[in-house]
Design a protein around this motif. Structure first.
Motif, PDB file in Angstrom:
ATOM      1  N   ALA A 140      78.472  68.257 -10.410  1.00  0.00           N
ATOM      2  CA  ALA A 140      79.933  68.340 -10.390  1.00  0.00           C
ATOM      3  C   ALA A 140      80.556  67.085 -10.973  1.00  0.00           C
ATOM      4  O   ALA A 140      81.521  67.149 -11.764  1.00  0.00           O
ATOM      5  N   THR A 141      80.021  65.914 -10.605  1.00  0.00           N
ATOM      6  CA  THR A 141      80.586  64.663 -11.098  1.00  0.00           C
ATOM      7  C   THR A 141      80.424  64.531 -12.601  1.00  0.00           C
ATOM      8  O   THR A 141      81.344  64.085 -13.311  1.00  0.00           O
ATOM      9  N   ALA A 142      79.248  64.920 -13.104  1.00  0.00           N
ATOM     10  CA  ALA A 142      79.028  64.860 -14.556  1.00  0.00           C
ATOM     11  C   ALA A 142      80.021  65.761 -15.284  1.00  0.00           C
ATOM     12  O   ALA A 142      80.574  65.382 -16.337  1.00  0.00           O
ATOM     13  N   CYS A 143      80.267  66.955 -14.755  1.00  0.00           N
ATOM     14  CA  CYS A 143      81.229  67.877 -15.380  1.00  0.00           C
ATOM     15  C   CYS A 143      82.644  67.318 -15.329  1.00  0.00           C
ATOM     16  O   CYS A 143      83.411  67.416 -16.304  1.00  0.00           O
ATOM     17  N   THR A 163      87.228  75.449 -17.370  1.00  0.00           N
ATOM     18  CA  THR A 163      86.283  74.627 -18.128  1.00  0.00           C
ATOM     19  C   THR A 163      85.279  73.937 -17.211  1.00  0.00           C
ATOM     20  O   THR A 163      84.072  73.942 -17.467  1.00  0.00           O
ATOM     21  N   VAL A 164      85.767  73.321 -16.122  1.00  0.00           N
ATOM     22  CA  VAL A 164      84.867  72.574 -15.240  1.00  0.00           C
ATOM     23  C   VAL A 164      83.937  73.513 -14.481  1.00  0.00           C
ATOM     24  O   VAL A 164      82.758  73.197 -14.251  1.00  0.00           O
ATOM     25  N   THR A 165      84.444  74.696 -14.088  1.00  0.00           N
ATOM     26  CA  THR A 165      83.567  75.650 -13.393  1.00  0.00           C
ATOM     27  C   THR A 165      82.532  76.228 -14.348  1.00  0.00           C
ATOM     28  O   THR A 165      81.383  76.471 -13.964  1.00  0.00           O
ATOM     29  N   ASN A 166      82.911  76.445 -15.614  1.00  0.00           N
ATOM     30  CA  ASN A 166      81.948  76.924 -16.607  1.00  0.00           C
ATOM     31  C   ASN A 166      80.863  75.876 -16.854  1.00  0.00           C
ATOM     32  O   ASN A 166      79.681  76.203 -17.010  1.00  0.00           O
ATOM     33  N   CYS A 167      81.276  74.617 -16.890  1.00  0.00           N
ATOM     34  CA  CYS A 167      80.316  73.521 -17.069  1.00  0.00           C
ATOM     35  C   CYS A 167      79.283  73.528 -15.948  1.00  0.00           C
ATOM     36  O   CYS A 167      78.080  73.374 -16.185  1.00  0.00           O
ATOM     37  N   ILE A 168      79.737  73.740 -14.714  1.00  0.00           N
ATOM     38  CA  ILE A 168      78.844  73.733 -13.554  1.00  0.00           C
ATOM     39  C   ILE A 168      77.891  74.921 -13.589  1.00  0.00           C
ATOM     40  O   ILE A 168      76.672  74.771 -13.455  1.00  0.00           O
ATOM     41  N   VAL A 169      78.448  76.114 -13.778  1.00  0.00           N
ATOM     42  CA  VAL A 169      77.631  77.331 -13.711  1.00  0.00           C
ATOM     43  C   VAL A 169      76.621  77.387 -14.853  1.00  0.00           C
ATOM     44  O   VAL A 169      75.480  77.828 -14.669  1.00  0.00           O
ATOM     45  N   LYS A 188      71.604  78.753  -7.430  1.00  0.00           N
ATOM     46  CA  LYS A 188      72.885  79.147  -6.831  1.00  0.00           C
ATOM     47  C   LYS A 188      73.350  78.124  -5.798  1.00  0.00           C
ATOM     48  O   LYS A 188      74.548  77.848  -5.677  1.00  0.00           O
ATOM     49  N   ASN A 189      72.400  77.570  -5.033  1.00  0.00           N
ATOM     50  CA  ASN A 189      72.772  76.572  -4.022  1.00  0.00           C
ATOM     51  C   ASN A 189      73.384  75.336  -4.671  1.00  0.00           C
ATOM     52  O   ASN A 189      74.385  74.794  -4.184  1.00  0.00           O
ATOM     53  N   VAL A 190      72.775  74.878  -5.774  1.00  0.00           N
ATOM     54  CA  VAL A 190      73.298  73.705  -6.481  1.00  0.00           C
ATOM     55  C   VAL A 190      74.681  74.005  -7.050  1.00  0.00           C
ATOM     56  O   VAL A 190      75.603  73.182  -6.957  1.00  0.00           O
ATOM     57  N   VAL A 191      74.830  75.205  -7.629  1.00  0.00           N
ATOM     58  CA  VAL A 191      76.119  75.589  -8.212  1.00  0.00           C
ATOM     59  C   VAL A 191      77.188  75.696  -7.126  1.00  0.00           C
ATOM     60  O   VAL A 191      78.308  75.183  -7.281  1.00  0.00           O
ATOM     61  N   ASP A 192      76.869  76.375  -6.054  1.00  0.00           N
ATOM     62  CA  ASP A 192      77.837  76.520  -4.957  1.00  0.00           C
ATOM     63  C   ASP A 192      78.278  75.154  -4.436  1.00  0.00           C
ATOM     64  O   ASP A 192      79.465  74.919  -4.175  1.00  0.00           O
ATOM     65  N   HIS A 193      77.302  74.267  -4.253  1.00  0.00           N
ATOM     66  CA  HIS A 193      77.631  72.936  -3.738  1.00  0.00           C
ATOM     67  C   HIS A 193      78.528  72.182  -4.720  1.00  0.00           C
ATOM     68  O   HIS A 193      79.494  71.510  -4.309  1.00  0.00           O
ATOM     69  N   ALA A 194      78.240  72.298  -6.011  1.00  0.00           N
ATOM     70  CA  ALA A 194      79.043  71.615  -7.022  1.00  0.00           C
ATOM     71  C   ALA A 194      80.466  72.177  -7.063  1.00  0.00           C
ATOM     72  O   ALA A 194      81.448  71.424  -7.203  1.00  0.00           O
ATOM     73  N   ARG A 225      82.039  73.595  -4.571  1.00  0.00           N
ATOM     74  CA  ARG A 225      82.720  73.116  -3.347  1.00  0.00           C
ATOM     75  C   ARG A 225      83.147  71.656  -3.511  1.00  0.00           C
ATOM     76  O   ARG A 225      84.186  71.239  -2.981  1.00  0.00           O
ATOM     77  N   HIS A 226      82.331  70.886  -4.216  1.00  0.00           N
ATOM     78  CA  HIS A 226      82.680  69.487  -4.469  1.00  0.00           C
ATOM     79  C   HIS A 226      83.992  69.393  -5.254  1.00  0.00           C
ATOM     80  O   HIS A 226      84.897  68.616  -4.897  1.00  0.00           O
ATOM     81  N   VAL A 227      84.110  70.183  -6.321  1.00  0.00           N
ATOM     82  CA  VAL A 227      85.343  70.178  -7.119  1.00  0.00           C
ATOM     83  C   VAL A 227      86.515  70.651  -6.271  1.00  0.00           C
ATOM     84  O   VAL A 227      87.620  70.081  -6.321  1.00  0.00           O
TER      85      VAL A 227
END
Length: 691
Positions: free
Chosen positions: A26-29, A62-68, A74-80, A82-84
C-alpha cells in the motif's frame, strides 16, 4: 520563516514513518501514485493532500488498481486496501469500507491507460496503470524499510524470549526438585561461587551506603549474571541492521533515515518489555509457583526491565528532540504542536518517575506515598502510551499492560472473596512490640509451608488510605495447636501497625477485635511430592521463626525418624512464652531445638512471673538456651551442621529467615562453609519478604 516551514515539512515524516510499515504494498502504491498531478497542488502526504486525493475517484481507482495488480494474495491485497482506507479516514475523514475500495478498483478498470510524462504536470482525469519497472523500485525500497522495522520488532521479541528461557530453566529445576525429588544442581562449587554469594561482600537484602550517602543494593551473583546477560543482549540488539540507504522515496536525508531506524529499534524493544515488566511486578504472577523464583527475585528482574525500558524510551525521545532542534528538523516548538510528540514525552517522563520513586530507600521511608504514586503513575503511563500510538499500530503491547493490570486486580478480589471477605480477627499484644493475629481459617484457604497472606485492616476510625494498603505476613496453621485458625505474628513498625498497637493500648486490654481482609495464600504452591533423605536445619532470628517453623511441621508429618535441627536466635526471652506451644509441638516429636539468647546480661528482665504462666515456664526451663549475650558466630553453627550431616552421610538444606542483617550474614556463612572437600550437597532456602 524557513525553520517553521522545514518543521512542517518533516513532522509528517515522523508520523508517516510509523504507519508506512503497516503495508509495504500500500505504501509503495501511495508514494508511486502521489508523484502524479491529481489537482491537489501537492505531492506530499499531509492532511490537505489526503483530503483532496481521498475525494478523487480517479486517484482511488489508480491506487486500488496498483494494489490489486501487484499481488496474487487476497490477504495481502485486503490488508493493503484497508491500509489506504485507514489513511483516508485518519487524514481526510473519509470512511471507506473494504467493499467500497474494491468498487473503486472495478470502476477504474474501465478507464485504465498508461501514464505519460504529462501526468506529472497536468491534472489526471482518469485511472492510471502502473509502470512495472518504476513501481518495483518503490516497492523494493519500502520492503527493505519494512524488513528493517520487522527486524526491530524481532529484537524486542528476543528480549521477551530471553526471559521465557530464564523462567523455563527455573521451572525445570523447580518441578524436577519438588515433584520428582531430583536436584539438577548438586554442584557445591556453583553454589559457593555463583548461586549464594552477593555481588558485593555480604550485602544482599541490606542497603550499602557508598561514601555514607549513596544507597546501593546488590543481588546475588546468579541474579546479577541473569540481569547482566539481559543488559548486554539489549545493547547488542541495538547495534546492527541499519542498512536502508538513499535514494529512497520516503526521505532525501540519510541522517533522518538512520535516526528513524534507530528510533524504531529502541522504541519497539522498549514496548516489547511492557508485559514482562507488568507480569514480573504483580503479586499474582503465575510464574512464581511454576518456576519457584521468589517474588523478591521477580521484583529485582522487574526493576531492571523497567530500567532498560526507560533508557530505550529516553533514547527514542532524545532522537526526536535533537533532530527537531537541528536545522533540518526545523525547531522543537513546531514539533510540540503534534499530539504524538506530546503524549510520547509525557510517557517518557512518567517512566522516569516510576523508576526513580520506586527505589528501595524511597519506598521504605515513604511507603504510603510510594504506593499511591506508583498506582497513579502506572495508570497515567498506560493512557499516555495509548494516546501516543493510537493511530500508529502496536496496540497489542498497550493492551497487554491493561490485561495484566486487570488480571492482577481481579485475582486479588477473587482471593479476598475465597478467603471469606471481611473477617473478624483477634489482635493480641504479646510484648516487645510484637502483635499476634488470630483469624478463623477460611473454608477455601489451602495452607502450605511458606504460605503468606496480604492483610487489609478495615476501620472507619483509621486514616482513609489504610484500607487500601496491604502487608505480607507469614501464616501459621498447626491444627493440634491453633485448631481451625490462622495465626500471624508480626513486629510493629510505623504506619498502620503502629496504629493497631495504639488501639490495643487505648482499649486497656491485651486483645481487641479488628476487621480484616485476607488476600492469599501466596508462595510456592507446587507441593513437595517426592520423599527426601536430606537433613534440614532451620535457622531463624526474631520473628523469622514464623517462616521456618511451618516447614518443620510439614517434615514431622511425613517422617517417622526425625534427624533435623531447629535454631532460634532471640534477644528477648519473652518470645519463648508466646511461641511456647509451637516449640513444644516440635520438641515432643524429637526435633532438636536450640535457643540462642543474645541480649546482654544486664538487660535480662524478660522472664518475670507476670509475663509467663506456669505451663510455659515449665516448658521453657527444659529448652536448651545458650546465653551468649552477643550475636552468635553463624559460620560455626553452619560448619557444625555440615560436619554432622557428612558424618551421617546425608545432604543438608538450611532453611533461614529473619531480619535483613541476619539473612545476609547467614547466607554468607553458608557460602563460606562450603569447601571442595565436602562429600555432601549443601543447599540454602531463604524465606525472605524483603523487596
Amino acid at each position: 520563516m524557513r525553520i517553521p516551514v522545514l518543521a512542517l515539512a518533516y513532522l509528517p515524516l515522523v508520523v508517516n514513518a510509523l504507519v508506512i510499515v503497516d503495508s509495504a504494498l500500500a505504501t509503495a502504491c501511495i508514494y508511486y501514485d502521489k508523484t502524479f498531478d491529481w489537482g491537489c497542488k501537492s505531492t506530499g502526504n499531509g492532511k490537505r493532500a489526503y483530503v483532496c486525493r481521498c475525494s478523487n475517484v480517479n486517484w482511488l481507482g489508480t491506487v486500488t488498481n496498483c494494489i490489486v495488480s501487484n499481488s496474487d494474495s487476497k490477504n495481502v491485497v485486503d490488508h493493503a486496501l484497508r491500509h489506504v482506507s485507514q489513511r483516508c479516514k485518519d487524514r481526510g475523514d473519509f470512511n471507506y469500507s473494504l467493499e467500497e475500495m474494491y468498487a473503486f478498483y472495478h470502476n477504474g478498470t474501465a478507464y485504465l491507460r498508461d501514464p505519460t510524462p504529462e501526468d506529472l504536470k497536468r491534472t489526471v482525469n482518469t485511472t492510471l496503470k502502473v509502470d512495472p519497472q518504476e513501481f518495483n523500485w518503490y516497492y523494493t525500497k519500502f520492503k527493505l524499510f519494512n524488513d528493517a522495522v520487522e527486524k526491530s520488532q524481532w529484537c524486542g521479541w528476543a528480549l521477551v524470549f530471553y526471559w521465557v528461557a530464564v523462567i523455563g530453566a527455573a521451572t525445570i529445576f523447580n518441578v524436577s526438585h519438588r515433584i520428582f525429588g531430583v536436584r539438577l544442581m548438586r554442584w557445591n562449587w556453583v553454589k559457593k561461587h555463583i548461586a549464594l554469594p552477593s555481588v558485593f561482600a555480604d550485602y544482599h537484602e541490606r542497603t550499602y551506603f557508598f561514601c555514607r550517602f549513596v544507597p546501593l543494593n546488590f543481588p546475588t551473583r546468579l541474579h546479577g549474571m541473569v540481569v547482566t546477560v539481559f543488559v548486554v543482549l539489549t545493547v547488542l540488539l541495538c547495534c546492527f541492521g541499519y542498512n536502508v540507504k538513499l535514494p529512497h522515496p520516503f526521505t532525501t536525508s540519510q541522517w533522518f533515515m538512520d535516526l528513524d531506524l534507530i528510533s524504531y529499534r529502541v522504541d519497539l524493544m522498549a514496548i516489547s518489555l511492557f508485559p514482562v515488566i507488568y507480569f514480573f511486578g504483580i503479586r499474582n504472577n503465575p510464574f512464581i509457583p511454576l518456576s519457584g523464583i521468589s517474588f523478591s527475585t521477580f521484583n529485582f528482574y522487574h526493576k531492571w526491565n523497567a530500567y532498560a525500558c526507560f533508557v530505550l524510551a529516553m533514547i527514542h525521545s532524545l532522537i526526536w528532540i535533537v533532530y527537531s532542534k537541528s536545522e533540518e528538523g526545523g525547531g522543537f516548538k513546531s514539533w510540540w504542536s503534534g499530539a504524538y510528540i506530546k503524549w510520547g514525552l509525557f510517557a517518557t517522563v512518567l517512566a522516569g518517575l516510576l523508576v526513580i520513586h520506586s527505589e528501595k530507600f524511597i519506598r521504605q521511608r515513604t511507603y504510603e506515598f510510594f504506593l499511591i504514586l506508583h498506582k497513579l503513575f502506572n495508570i497515567f503511563f498506560i493512557v499516555c502510551m495509548y494516546m501516543h500510538i493510537k493511530d500508529l499500530g502496536w496496540h497489542g503491547w498497550i493492551w497487554s499492560m491493561v490485561a495484566i493490570y486487570c488480571f492482577e486486580r481481579v485475582a486479588r478480589i477473587i482471593r479476598i472473596v475465597l478467603a471469606g471477605g471481611i473477617k473478624k480477627a483477634t489482635l493480641t499484644d504479646v510484648g516487645d512490640r510484637v502483635l499476634k493475629i488470630t483469624v478463623e481459617k477460611p473454608k477455601h484457604f489451602k495452607y502450605y509451608p511458606g504460605a503468606y497472606v496480604f492483610i487489609y485492616f478495615v476501620s472507619g476510625k483509621d486514616a482513609w488510605f489504610y484500607p487500601f494498603q496491604s502487608h505480607p505476613f507469614t501464616v501459621l496453621n498447626t491444627p493440634k495447636i491453633d485448631g481451625d485458625n490462622l495465626v500471624i505474628y508480626f513486629k510493629v513498625h510505623k504506619g498502620v501497625t503502629q496504629q493497631l498497637l495504639n488501639r490495643i493500648f487505648l482499649s486497656g486490654k491485651e486483645s481487641i477485635e479488628y476487621k480484616v481482609l485476607l488476600e492469599g495464600p501466596y508462595g510456592n504452591t507446587i507441593p513437595r511430592l517426592a520423599a527426601t533423605d536430606r537433613r534440614y536445619v532451620g535457622a531463624s532470628a526474631g520473628l523469622g521463626v514464623a517462616a521456618v517453623y511451618p516447614h518443620f511441621v510439614s517434615l514431622l508429618e511425613k517422617e517417622s525418624c526425625f534427624t533435623h535441627s531447629f535454631y532460634w536466635i532471640i534477644n528477648d526471652l519473652s518470645y519463648l512464652h508466646w511461641f511456647s506451644h509451637e516449640l513444644k509441638y516440635l520438641a515432643e516429636r524429637n526435633c532438636e531445638i536450640k535457643i540462642i539468647y543474645t541480649r546482654s546480661n544486664k538487660a535480662d528482665k524478660e522472664l518475670t512471673p507476670e509475663l509467663i504462666d506456669s505451663a510455659s515456664e515449665k516448658f521453657v526451663n527444659t529448652l536448651d538456651i545458650q546465653r551468649l549475650f552477643q550475636r552468635p558466630n553463624l559460620k560455626e553453627i553452619v560448619e557444625e551442621q555440615i560436619l554432622l550431616s557428612s558424618e551421617r552421610l546425608h545432604d543438608v538444606t538450611f532453611i533461614s529467615s529473619g531480619p535483613s542483617t541476619f539473612n545476609d550474614h547467614f547466607r554468607y556463612a553458608v557460602k563460606s562453609s562450603i569447601t571442595s572437600e565436602l562429600q555432601c550437597d549443601v543447599d540454602l532456602e531463604e524465606e525472605s519478604y524483603t523487596w
